[in-house]
Design a protein around this motif. Structure first.
Motif, mmCIF file in Angstrom:
data_model
loop_
_atom_site.group_PDB
_atom_site.id
_atom_site.type_symbol
_atom_site.label_atom_id
_atom_site.label_comp_id
_atom_site.label_asym_id
_atom_site.label_seq_id
_atom_site.Cartn_x
_atom_site.Cartn_y
_atom_site.Cartn_z
ATOM 1 N N ARG A 24 -3.191 0.137 -3.832
ATOM 2 C CA ARG A 24 -2.955 -1.167 -3.197
ATOM 3 C C ARG A 24 -2.616 -2.166 -4.284
ATOM 4 O O ARG A 24 -3.309 -2.265 -5.292
ATOM 5 C CB ARG A 24 -4.187 -1.640 -2.419
ATOM 6 C CG ARG A 24 -4.459 -0.811 -1.188
ATOM 7 C CD ARG A 24 -5.615 -1.318 -0.321
ATOM 8 N NE ARG A 24 -6.603 -2.108 -1.029
ATOM 9 C CZ ARG A 24 -6.942 -3.374 -0.713
ATOM 10 N NH1 ARG A 24 -6.367 -3.987 0.287
ATOM 11 N NH2 ARG A 24 -7.865 -4.005 -1.397
ATOM 12 N N ALA A 38 0.510 5.405 0.139
ATOM 13 C CA ALA A 38 -0.353 6.561 0.345
ATOM 14 C C ALA A 38 -0.102 7.590 -0.764
ATOM 15 O O ALA A 38 0.929 7.527 -1.455
ATOM 16 C CB ALA A 38 -0.055 7.174 1.714
ATOM 17 N N GLN A 71 -5.309 9.373 -4.116
ATOM 18 C CA GLN A 71 -5.919 8.182 -3.521
ATOM 19 C C GLN A 71 -4.834 7.133 -3.234
ATOM 20 O O GLN A 71 -3.865 7.042 -3.976
ATOM 21 C CB GLN A 71 -6.948 7.581 -4.491
ATOM 22 C CG GLN A 71 -8.063 8.525 -4.892
ATOM 23 C CD GLN A 71 -8.927 8.928 -3.709
ATOM 24 O OE1 GLN A 71 -9.262 8.099 -2.868
ATOM 25 N NE2 GLN A 71 -9.242 10.209 -3.613
ATOM 26 N N PRO A 72 -5.012 6.323 -2.190
ATOM 27 C CA PRO A 72 -4.052 5.245 -1.934
ATOM 28 C C PRO A 72 -4.032 4.246 -3.093
ATOM 29 O O PRO A 72 -5.035 4.077 -3.796
ATOM 30 C CB PRO A 72 -4.581 4.563 -0.663
ATOM 31 C CG PRO A 72 -5.527 5.538 -0.052
ATOM 32 C CD PRO A 72 -6.070 6.362 -1.183
ATOM 33 N N GLU A 106 3.493 8.902 -1.774
ATOM 34 C CA GLU A 106 4.511 7.972 -1.272
ATOM 35 C C GLU A 106 5.162 7.209 -2.426
ATOM 36 O O GLU A 106 4.545 6.965 -3.452
ATOM 37 C CB GLU A 106 3.870 6.986 -0.297
ATOM 38 C CG GLU A 106 4.860 6.151 0.479
ATOM 39 C CD GLU A 106 4.182 5.283 1.543
ATOM 40 O OE1 GLU A 106 4.925 4.682 2.326
ATOM 41 O OE2 GLU A 106 2.938 5.179 1.569
ATOM 42 N N ASN A 161 3.128 6.763 -6.020
ATOM 43 C CA ASN A 161 1.717 7.104 -6.104
ATOM 44 C C ASN A 161 1.611 8.612 -6.288
ATOM 45 O O ASN A 161 1.784 9.371 -5.344
ATOM 46 C CB ASN A 161 0.985 6.656 -4.837
ATOM 47 C CG ASN A 161 -0.491 6.983 -4.879
ATOM 48 O OD1 ASN A 161 -0.974 7.636 -5.802
ATOM 49 N ND2 ASN A 161 -1.222 6.528 -3.879
ATOM 50 N N GLY A 193 -6.448 2.078 -7.113
ATOM 51 C CA GLY A 193 -5.612 3.232 -7.373
ATOM 52 C C GLY A 193 -4.786 3.131 -8.636
ATOM 53 O O GLY A 193 -5.087 2.355 -9.548
ATOM 54 N N THR A 219 0.843 -1.192 0.000
ATOM 55 C CA THR A 219 0.000 0.000 0.000
ATOM 56 C C THR A 219 0.876 1.239 0.000
ATOM 57 O O THR A 219 1.786 1.351 0.818
ATOM 58 C CB THR A 219 -0.926 0.017 1.240
ATOM 59 O OG1 THR A 219 -1.706 -1.186 1.256
ATOM 60 C CG2 THR A 219 -1.850 1.218 1.209
#
Length: 144
Positions: free
Chosen positions: A125, A65, A122-123, A68, A118, A86, A63
Motif C-alpha cells: 500500500r 496485490a 503480501q499486499p 500485481e 509487487n 509491504g 494498493t
C-alpha cells in the motif's frame, strides 16, 4: 510570475523550514518527524510544478496485490510517495530498478517511464500525493 507558482514555491519553502526545525519543534511539543526534503525526483530530475491551471493536490492510496503491477507510465505532476505497507519494486528502464519498503518516502520520477510491481506474497500500500494543477495529468499511460 503567476500566483499558483508562487504558492507552490511558498509551500516548498515552508516544508523545508518545518523539516529542518522538526527536532526542535518536537522538543517543544510538536510531534513532527521529517519523511523527506528534496529538490529532485528519485532519478535526479528537478521537481517542476505545472505552470498553468488552479493548484490541485490529490492524495490516494495505491494498493497492489501480490504479483500485481502497474501500467507503464509517467507523471505530469510531482508525486510524493510513502510506502505504508509491504515492498514495491519499480523499474525505471535505463535508470535501473529500485526496491522500496515500508516507511520509505520519495519523490517519484516524472519524465522517466516506469512501472511498479509487487514481487512479494503480501499486499503493498502506497500513499500517493500528486501536487499538480487543474487540467494536468497525474498519471500518463505509456505505450512502451
Amino acid at each position: 510570475m503567476n500566483k499558483r507558482l508562487t504558492a507552490a514555491q511558498l509551500i516548498l519553502v515552508i516544508t523545508i523550514l518545518v523539516a529542518s526545525q522538526s527536532l526542535a519543534a518536537k522538543e517543544k511539543g510538536y510531534p513532527a518527524i521529517p519523511l523527506l526534503s528534496t529538490e529532485t525526483t528519485i532519478v535526479g530530475e528537478s521537481i517542476a510544478y505545472p505552470t498553468t491551471g488552479q493548484a490541485k493536490v490529490t492524495a490516494a492510496i495505491v494498493t497492489l496485490a501480490p504479483g500485481e503491477k502497474t501500467i507503464l507510465h509517467k507523471h505530469g505532476v510531482p508525486l510524493f510517495a510513502y510506502i505504508l505497507d509491504g515492498e514495491l519494486s519499480v523499474d525505471y528502464g535505463n535508470d535501473g530498478i529500485r526496491i522500496y519498503k515500508q516507511g520509505d518516502a520519495f519523490m517519484e520520477a516524472m519524465s522517466v517511464s516506469h512501472f511498479g510491481e509487487n514481487n512479494t506474497s503480501q499486499p503493498v500500500r502506497i500513499l500517493a500525493v500528486y501536487m499538480g494543477a487543474e487540467g494536468s495529468e497525474n498519471v500518463i499511460k505509456m505505450t512502451q
